[in-house]
Motif scaffolding. Structure first.
Motif, PDB file in Angstrom:
ATOM      1  N   ALA A   4      -6.533  24.092 -12.076  1.00 27.90           N
ATOM      2  CA  ALA A   4      -7.538  23.563 -13.003  1.00 27.90           C
ATOM      3  C   ALA A   4      -8.156  24.682 -13.826  1.00 27.90           C
ATOM      4  O   ALA A   4      -8.270  24.578 -15.062  1.00 27.90           O
ATOM      5  CB  ALA A   4      -8.615  22.820 -12.223  1.00 27.90           C
ATOM      6  N   ALA A   5      -8.554  25.762 -13.165  1.00 33.00           N
ATOM      7  CA  ALA A   5      -9.163  26.889 -13.885  1.00 33.00           C
ATOM      8  C   ALA A   5      -8.193  27.485 -14.892  1.00 33.00           C
ATOM      9  O   ALA A   5      -8.596  27.908 -15.990  1.00 33.00           O
ATOM     10  CB  ALA A   5      -9.626  27.947 -12.886  1.00 33.00           C
ATOM     11  N   ALA A   6      -6.903  27.520 -14.534  1.00 33.57           N
ATOM     12  CA  ALA A   6      -5.894  28.039 -15.473  1.00 33.57           C
ATOM     13  C   ALA A   6      -5.841  27.179 -16.728  1.00 33.57           C
ATOM     14  O   ALA A   6      -5.729  27.682 -17.852  1.00 33.57           O
ATOM     15  CB  ALA A   6      -4.532  28.073 -14.783  1.00 33.57           C
ATOM     16  N   HIS A   7      -5.928  25.867 -16.558  1.00 32.37           N
ATOM     17  CA  HIS A   7      -5.909  24.972 -17.721  1.00 32.37           C
ATOM     18  C   HIS A   7      -7.164  25.157 -18.590  1.00 32.37           C
ATOM     19  O   HIS A   7      -7.070  25.134 -19.828  1.00 32.37           O
ATOM     20  CB  HIS A   7      -5.785  23.520 -17.268  1.00 32.37           C
ATOM     21  N   TYR A   8      -8.315  25.340 -17.959  1.00 34.70           N
ATOM     22  CA  TYR A   8      -9.531  25.558 -18.758  1.00 34.70           C
ATOM     23  C   TYR A   8      -9.437  26.860 -19.554  1.00 34.70           C
ATOM     24  O   TYR A   8      -9.877  26.921 -20.712  1.00 34.70           O
ATOM     25  CB  TYR A   8     -10.763  25.571 -17.850  1.00 34.70           C
ATOM     26  N   ALA A   9      -8.876  27.892 -18.957  1.00 37.17           N
ATOM     27  CA  ALA A   9      -8.714  29.157 -19.679  1.00 37.17           C
ATOM     28  C   ALA A   9      -7.746  28.991 -20.842  1.00 37.17           C
ATOM     29  O   ALA A   9      -8.001  29.469 -21.962  1.00 37.17           O
ATOM     30  CB  ALA A   9      -8.219  30.240 -18.717  1.00 37.17           C
ATOM     31  N   ALA A  10      -6.627  28.301 -20.608  1.00 32.80           N
ATOM     32  CA  ALA A  10      -5.656  28.063 -21.677  1.00 32.80           C
ATOM     33  C   ALA A  10      -6.269  27.219 -22.791  1.00 32.80           C
ATOM     34  O   ALA A  10      -6.050  27.474 -23.984  1.00 32.80           O
ATOM     35  CB  ALA A  10      -4.414  27.380 -21.106  1.00 32.80           C
ATOM     36  N   ALA A  11      -7.063  26.216 -22.408  1.00 31.98           N
ATOM     37  CA  ALA A  11      -7.716  25.371 -23.409  1.00 31.98           C
ATOM     38  C   ALA A  11      -8.620  26.195 -24.306  1.00 31.98           C
ATOM     39  O   ALA A  11      -8.617  26.022 -25.541  1.00 31.98           O
ATOM     40  CB  ALA A  11      -8.526  24.276 -22.708  1.00 31.98           C
ATOM     41  N   ALA A  12      -9.401  27.101 -23.707  1.00 29.29           N
ATOM     42  CA  ALA A  12     -10.293  27.951 -24.504  1.00 29.29           C
ATOM     43  C   ALA A  12      -9.492  28.822 -25.464  1.00 29.29           C
ATOM     44  O   ALA A  12      -9.917  29.062 -26.610  1.00 29.29           O
ATOM     45  CB  ALA A  12     -11.143  28.818 -23.584  1.00 29.29           C
TER      46      ALA A  12
END
Length: 401
Positions: free
Chosen positions: A84-92
């Protein structure tokens, strides 16, 4: 912090903790270095990159953009929270370079992963707000006016998540006579006899007041005792947070001279900004419908206090604050009873503890980039807009109607 990383140099959690602490105080470069060290020692520690995405001013040509964009693929075998955290970083990362469709996909995947690991009851989440509306009847504020503690040093800032309440606190806490307490638990601690604000518990306190036993004075003195250490040598202390809104009525009765400031922001923008944050404390923030439920309950509670104590409080629009910071800062200081101070205009120079998700904006001059981030996502956010409208939440100019 130095001792921590020297003593536990091979422990990724030590570097992560050091990075988060430095970030909260605005030491961004050192924080980013320490967070990268944490990830290097443990590639499953993707929350480090989620934090880095909040701390950096990302843009084209930054090598970290490509790294963050590939983080979900490299983390595919990690636990759900790491993915999940990886996806939030990629989204940013994609958000920063204008690739909103890809950004939205990663925000949605990150939220889905967070949601899959949660079990919560929205009736319990919203219980305090609903209880407060039912328990604090309009006549209480006239019947017991002035019966609380008479100290005047507390300032309460009420606002939903991502509303700009932290920015208002930062501006005020930059004044030499004001101390910022942040999202302190002092209000809940001081009001423990009211429990979860159900009419049963509030009714007991009201009966005591009718008998002349002065419970509102006692609750106010509880607050003064618990908050004494936070005041230091300052005349005023600021308390804020989305979870203190249900207690606005109790605050008015137990601290009649306290200052109450309500910060509003366009609800679509506040809701979308909430969804984009990988919150640990708000389990409802990963689903559009639950976000809409929360904002609807917040709106109902907000309107209740507007009707019952509105004449004794100040409304601040986030959009107005961004459009004319100096004018709104003067309004804030005048309401509190303080003279203007140049540090309030240079609030971003004030070093104080701030949440990681907000600290970059709090330590930067105000600009208009945060006014309407939802517009770049177009129809992808129609389900969020519809969920809000279905529950009677719509707005313009920063004020919920």
């Amino acid at each position: 912090i130095e001792l921590l990383v020297r003593r536990f140099a091979d422990r990724p959690e030590a570097w992560f903790a050091a990075g988060v602490i430095r970030a909260q105080f605005g030491a961004f470069e050192q924080a980013i270095y320490e967070l990268k060290r944490a990830y290097a020692l443990d590639p499953s520690l993707t929350p480090a990159w989620d934090a880095i995405a909040r701390l950096k001013t990302l843009g084209g040509g930054d090598p970290d953009i490509d790294f963050m964009a590939g983080l979900p693929e490299r983390s595919a075998a990690s636990p759900a929270l790491s993915r999940a955290a990886a996806h939030y970083a990629a989204a940013a990362a994609f958000d920063a370079v204008g690739e909103q469709p890809r950004a939205f996909a990663h925000y949605a995947q990150g939220a889905a992963l967070r949601r899959s690991g949660l079990s919560h009851d929205m009736n319990l989440v919203l219980g305090l707000m609903r209880n407060a509306v039912n328990a604090f009847e309009p006549d209480l504020f006239d019947r017991f006016r002035g019966e609380g503690a008479q100290s005047s040093g507390a300032i309460f800032i009420f606002g939903p998540t991502r509303s700009g309440a932290a920015l208002v606190e930062q501006i005020l806490a930059s004044h030499p006579r004001v101390c910022g307490a942040g999202e302190s638990g002092v209000v809940r601690l001081a009001t423990w006899p009211l429990s979860d604000l159900r009419p049963l518990f509030v009714g007991d306190v009201v009966r005591m007041a009718d008998e002349g036993r002065k419970p509102w004075l006692g609750l106010g003195r509880n607050f003064e005792t618990f908050s004494k250490e936070l005041h230091r040598d300052r005349l005023y202390t600021v308390y804020r947070g989305p979870n203190i809104l249900p207690f606005a009525g109790a605050i008015r009765l137990m601290l009649p001279n306290a200052k109450s400031i309500f910060v509003d922001r366009d609800p679509v923008e506040a809701a979308w900004s909430t969804f984009r944050v990988n919150y640990q404390a708000h389990p409802w923030s990963f689903d559009f419908n639950e976000i809409a439920e929360w904002f609807a309950a917040y709106k109902a509670t907000r309107e209740t206090w507007r009707e019952r104590i509105g004449s004794e409080s100040l409304d601040v629009s986030y959009e107005s604050l961004v459009a004319d910071p100096q004018r709104e800062t003067k309004r804030l200081l005048k309401f509190i009873g303080l003279s203007p101070d140049p540090m309030c205009d240079r609030f971003y120079e004030t070093a104080r503890l701030s949440p990681v998700e907000s600290v970059r904006r709090l330590r930067s001059p105000i600009d208009a980039s945060s006014l309407a981030p939802s517009r770049a996502f177009g129809a992808a956010l129609d389900p969020l807009r519809q969920a809000l409208e279905l529950r009677g939440v719509s707005g313009a100019g920063g004020v919920v109607h």
